[in-house]
Every structure is written in structure tokens, then in C-alpha cells.
Design an enzyme around this catalytic site. Structure first.
Site, PDB file in Angstrom:
ATOM      1  N   LYS A 117      48.815  49.561 -10.071  1.00 35.88           N
ATOM      2  CA  LYS A 117      48.679  49.114  -8.690  1.00 35.88           C
ATOM      3  C   LYS A 117      49.964  48.446  -8.201  1.00 35.88           C
ATOM      4  O   LYS A 117      50.768  47.969  -9.011  1.00 35.88           O
ATOM      5  CB  LYS A 117      47.540  48.084  -8.590  1.00 35.88           C
ATOM      6  CG  LYS A 117      46.146  48.601  -8.858  1.00 35.88           C
ATOM      7  CD  LYS A 117      45.131  47.469  -8.768  1.00 35.88           C
ATOM      8  CE  LYS A 117      43.721  47.947  -9.046  1.00 35.88           C
ATOM      9  NZ  LYS A 117      43.205  48.791  -7.950  1.00 35.88           N
ATOM     10  N   ARG A 168      34.377  54.203 -11.926  1.00 39.20           N
ATOM     11  CA  ARG A 168      33.390  55.277 -12.040  1.00 39.20           C
ATOM     12  C   ARG A 168      33.293  55.801 -13.470  1.00 39.20           C
ATOM     13  O   ARG A 168      32.234  56.280 -13.896  1.00 39.20           O
ATOM     14  CB  ARG A 168      33.720  56.392 -11.048  1.00 39.20           C
ATOM     15  CG  ARG A 168      35.031  57.095 -11.265  1.00 39.20           C
ATOM     16  CD  ARG A 168      35.568  57.773 -10.014  1.00 39.20           C
ATOM     17  NE  ARG A 168      36.111  56.774  -9.080  1.00 39.20           N
ATOM     18  CZ  ARG A 168      36.630  57.083  -7.894  1.00 39.20           C
ATOM     19  NH1 ARG A 168      36.682  58.348  -7.505  1.00 39.20           N
ATOM     20  NH2 ARG A 168      37.101  56.137  -7.112  1.00 39.20           N
TER      21      ARG A 168
END
Length: 504
Positions: free
Chosen positions: A284, A358
């Protein structure tokens, strides 16, 4: 903090401050002035009204000072609630939070609040909303300050019932609602504490310990899987995401079987518990990365909701599942292009290691099937795309359980933890097709919140709801009772739903 209901005059109640809530209309303000009576506080209120300075607007808060001979309280707060047609339990929550914050700021150890009228709301509901506003509004995460700010905490809160009118509730019902609201608010605060804890103190093992503490305190069965058990059960998502970390992953199972029939189908809550998310190899940007200490907010909500349900001793069967890992870049980290094959046989191409939530949720959703659940609800700070779509106001909701989604929307409007349904049409499946595996873990630029849900859907074959709390779990500014930082979102929503379930 102690809460109580008293039927007495505001002049006699033994608190250092008294609060009255006013609607934005002259008759409401006039009624408050009449209730204050012919004394210095009443005269001051009349002067404010006459000058046009006080109208009951929702941001108003005036402090009046009665003489010692006129009242036991040193201060009177006049708190605006806004326009009558906009009044709701949320209005009460916010007004109670503002009154409590002002009391604390003025070093008032005790506060009385005159119970306001809200159309279509019972006295029990009004009292519960005031408890939530006070407790959640006074919450602060301040454990790391070297020198704590000298403050006098609000220790006692009295709900005043001067006219013997509890708006359709009995005193016993109001007292029961106060007690329940305290337990639920404490659970929401517990979730905030977990979220705000920095990641140098918070690892998957820490999440497991918090769950075990709830189990010991409230009689919830807790089972923890470490690396050995994760491997034995082929939980490749949790292990894969965690393989770049020096810390061990955990899978947490919490079982509360409170229903009369222990074999009745449970509701299963699933939480994403990434204790810090760097993005892994798909790292990130540095700006704002510190917020990723809260990437376990879904897990915090699940653990805290289990605490609330057990504290309330609800006659319902609930299972809490938490997939906890730390997503770090290293020489052992999972890479873009890697392929994971889950225990149900589905293969997944890891196209982006920053779409890790996920991957870990998939293991829990597969595990949930063994319970033959009535419904499964997963919660996760899953996608920035959901924040882009809905901002920090509303939780994104997707799924196939229309009945549960309808319930969550209705209850969310009352608790003000609102949800907004987003579509999961079959056509979105095209976006997560992979050239080398059954599916891939990202769907490209478009419909990011939806393609994340489409990924999760592939691991469900039961009634299921997905709540993307990326925008609502962490607040970048403080509100009346929502702090900056972790919010504990959906603890109240899920607990109210499970209360309904218990009574159905």
C-alpha cells in the site's frame, strides 16, 4: 457508570447537572421554561428565548446556573434536538452524548436527563437510546498518553420521569432496557478497544486471547486453530496471507448455544481479522497505512457481538468465526500469480496480495457450512471501492438472503448503523474469471465492492449476507457518539437482530 430511573422533580434530584432536551419549536422551549419554574434558571431561559438566541436547534447547548436555594443541581443544560418532524431515537442518542460530554468537560460527576418524547417510541426505547448516547459518547482511547488529562468522569446518570409518563412502558420495562443497553454499549466499546489497539500489541494470537477472555467470562465455547490445525484443515487462504509474517495465524471458533433446542440451525457470524495490512508484496502507499491496524474490525465486531449475546443470555444459537492473519511483505510472503486451492476444491489465482481479506474469509465461509446455518453474515473492511461508493456513512450490503438483508436494513435504520444493498448480478462473475485458475481474487477497476462479494459468494451454498464495513468501521473525524478511529460498527445492529431472532 451507574444508570437509574427516578420519578422526582428536577429541583430535588441529587445530581450536579440536569439536562432538558428541546425540540426546535416555540411550544417545546416554552414547556421547558414552564418546567424550570419561576427562578433564576427559568428567567435565564426566558431571556435566551426572548433574545432569539435559543430555538431548540440540534447543535444548541446552553448552560444555566440555578441558585443553591432553588435546586440541588449546580447546572441546567438546555440541549437542542432539532425540528420536530426529524426527531428519532438517533436524535435522542446524539443529544444524550452532547449532554454527557458537556457534563464531563465541566467536571460534573452526576447527570440527570429529563426523558424526552419521541413519536412512536416507547419509554424503554428512549431510555436505551440515551444510555447508548452517554456511554458511546464518553468513550476515549487514551491509554497511551504519558500524562492523562485531569478529568472527573461522569459516574451516575439519572433518567428523570417527572410526570409519571413513560410513553407506554412500565418502570420495570425501562429499567430492563437500561440494563440491556449498558451491556450492548459495553460490547461496542470492547470492539472499539480492539480496533484502536496498535498493531505492535495486536497479532492473530491476541485476537484469539480476546475471544478466549469472552469465553471464560460468559461461558462461550472457544476453539483456536494454530498453524498445525490450519494446515490439517487446508485453510490455505489464512496460511497464504500470513506466510510473510513472523507471527502465527489463528482461526477462532466461538459457539454460543443458548436456544432451547441446541440442534436448531444457528446464525453464523464471520469476521475478517487482519491485524495489520501492509498490502503484502502489492504494498500500500505509506499515507494512511497506520489505519490498517483496524483491518480486523470485522473480527472485533464478531467477538464483541458474541460477548453481547452471551451477556444478555439470549435464547438463540450463534456461532462466531474469525480468520486472523497479518499481511506482511517478506521473502516468504505470498506473491501475485500464486495459486491457492481451497478445501472445497476451488482454485484461486492471487492477482493482488492487497486483496487478502477475501482470501482469509473464504476459509471461514467453507467452515460455516458444517453448521447447516440458518444464515451466515460476514463482516469485513474489505474494499476501498465501497468507501468510494458509499463514503463513511453507510455499510455496503450484498448477499442472497433477502429476508435477512431486509431485517438488517430495518434494524439498521433504528440503531443508525445503516446498510445499503448493492447488486450481485451474475454478469459480475465475468470480472473475476482467471486464465489459470477457477477464479482470481480481484476483478479490475470497476465494481470493486461487488466483485469482492462475487468472490465470497463462490464459497457459499447457504443463506448469506456480506457487510463491507470499510467505510464505517474507522472514522476520520469525531461525531456526537462516534469517535475518531475505531467505531465498533454493527455490534448494536447484529445484537438487535439476534434479540429479534431469539423472540421469533
Amino acid at each position: 457508570m451507574n444508570f437509574s430511573l427516578q420519578q422526582t422533580s428536577w429541583k430535588k434530584v441529587r445530581t450536579t447537572s440536569v439536562a432538558f432536551f428541546q425540540r426546535e419549536e416555540k411550544k417545546s422551549v416554552a414547556a421547558t421554561i414552564k418546567l424550570l419554574g419561576r427562578n433564576s434558571a427559568g428567567a435565564a431561559a426566558e431571556a435566551l428565548l426572548a433574545a432569539g438566541d435559543m430555538a431548540g436547534k440540534k447543535e444548541e447547548l446552553f448552560v444555566l446556573y440555578p441558585k443553591r436555594s432553588e435546586a440541588s443541581a449546580k447546572r441546567v443544560f438546555l440541549v437542542g434536538m432539532g425540528k420536530p418532524d426529524k426527531l428519532s431515537l438517533e436524535t435522542v442518542r446524539r443529544a444524550a452524548a452532547r449532554a454527557a460530554k458537556r457534563a464531563e468537560k465541566m467536571k460534573s460527576k452526576s447527570l440527570a436527563i429529563s426523558m424526552p418524547f419521541v413519536k412512536d417510541a416507547s419509554g424503554a426505547q428512549i431510555a436505551a437510546a440515551m444510555v447508548e448516547g452517554v456511554m458511546l459518547g464518553l468513550y476515549k482511547f487514551d491509554k497511551f498518553f504519558k500524562v492523562e488529562e485531569a478529568k472527573v468522569p461522569v459516574e451516575n446518570v439519572v433518567f428523570l420521569n417527572e410526570g409519571d409518563n413513560l410513553y407506554g412502558s412500565t418502570a420495570d420495562e425501562v429499567n430492563a432496557a437500561i440494563e440491556e443497553a449498558q451491556l450492548i454499549s459495553n460490547a461496542a466499546i470492547f470492539a472499539r478497544e480492539m480496533e484502536n489497539e496498535p498493531s505492535n500489541n495486536k497479532y492473530p494470537e491476541t485476537m484469539a486471547n480476546w475471544a478466549k477472555d469472552v469465553g471464560k467470562e460468559h461461558g462461550v465455547k472457544v476453539t483456536i486453530f494454530g498453524p498445525k490445525e490450519l494446515a490439517a484443515n487446508k485453510m490455505v487462504g489464512i496460511l497464504g496471507v500470513n506466510q510473510g509474517s513472523a507471527k502465527e495465524a489463528r482461526f477462532i471458533i466461538m459457539e454460543y448455544m443458548g436456544a432451547p433446542k441446541k440442534d436448531s440451525a444457528p446464525i453464523v457470524l464471520v469476521g475478517k481479522g487482519i491485524t495489520f495490512d501492509t498490502g503484502g508484496i502489492s504494498i500500500k502507499p505509506a499515507a494512511g497505512m497506520g489505519e490498517m491496524k483496524g483491518d480486523m474490525s470485522g473480527a472485533a465486531t464478531v467477538i464483541a457481538t458474541m460477548k453481547a449475546v452471551a451477556s444478555l443470555k439470549l435464547p438463540v444459537n450463534v456461532i462466531g468465526l474469525v480468520s486472523s492473519a497479518e499481511n506482511m511483505p517478506s521473502g516468504t510472503a505470498i506473491r501475485p500469480g500464486d495459486i491457492l486451492t481451497y478445501s472445497n476444491g476451488l482454485s484461486v489465482e492471487v492477482d493482488n496480495t492487497d486483496a487478502e481479506g477475501r482470501l482469509v474469509l473464504a476459509d471461514a465461509l467453507i467452515w460455516a457450512e458444517r453448521y447447516k446455518p440458518k444464515s451466515v453474515i460476514d463482516l469485513a473492511t474489505l474494499t476501498g471501492a465501497c468507501v468510494v461508493a458509499l463514503g463513511h456513512v453507510t455499510t455496503g450490503m450484498m448477499g442472497n438472503d433477502d429476508s435477512m438483508m431486509s431485517r438488517l436494513k430495518r434494524i439498521g435504520d433504528v440503531t443508525y448503523e445503516r446498510v445499503c444493498e448493492m447488486p450481485i448480478y451474475d454478469e459480475y462473475d465475468e470480472l473475476i474469471k482467471s486464465d489459470v485458475a477457477d477464479i482470481k481474487n480481484v476483478g479490475g477497476r470497476w465494481a470493486g465492492a461487488i466483485t469482492a462479494a462475487m468472490f465470497l459468494k463462490r464459497f457459499t451454498n447457504y443463506p448469506w449476507v456480506h457487510l463491507d464495513i470499510a467505510g464505517t468501521a474507522i472514522s476520520d473525524s469525531a461525531g456526537d457518539y462516534i469517535p475518531k478511529g475505531g467505531t465498533g460498527v454493527c455490534v448494536r445492529l447484529l445484537t438487535q437482530m439476534l434479540k429479534e431472532e431469539a423472540n421469533s
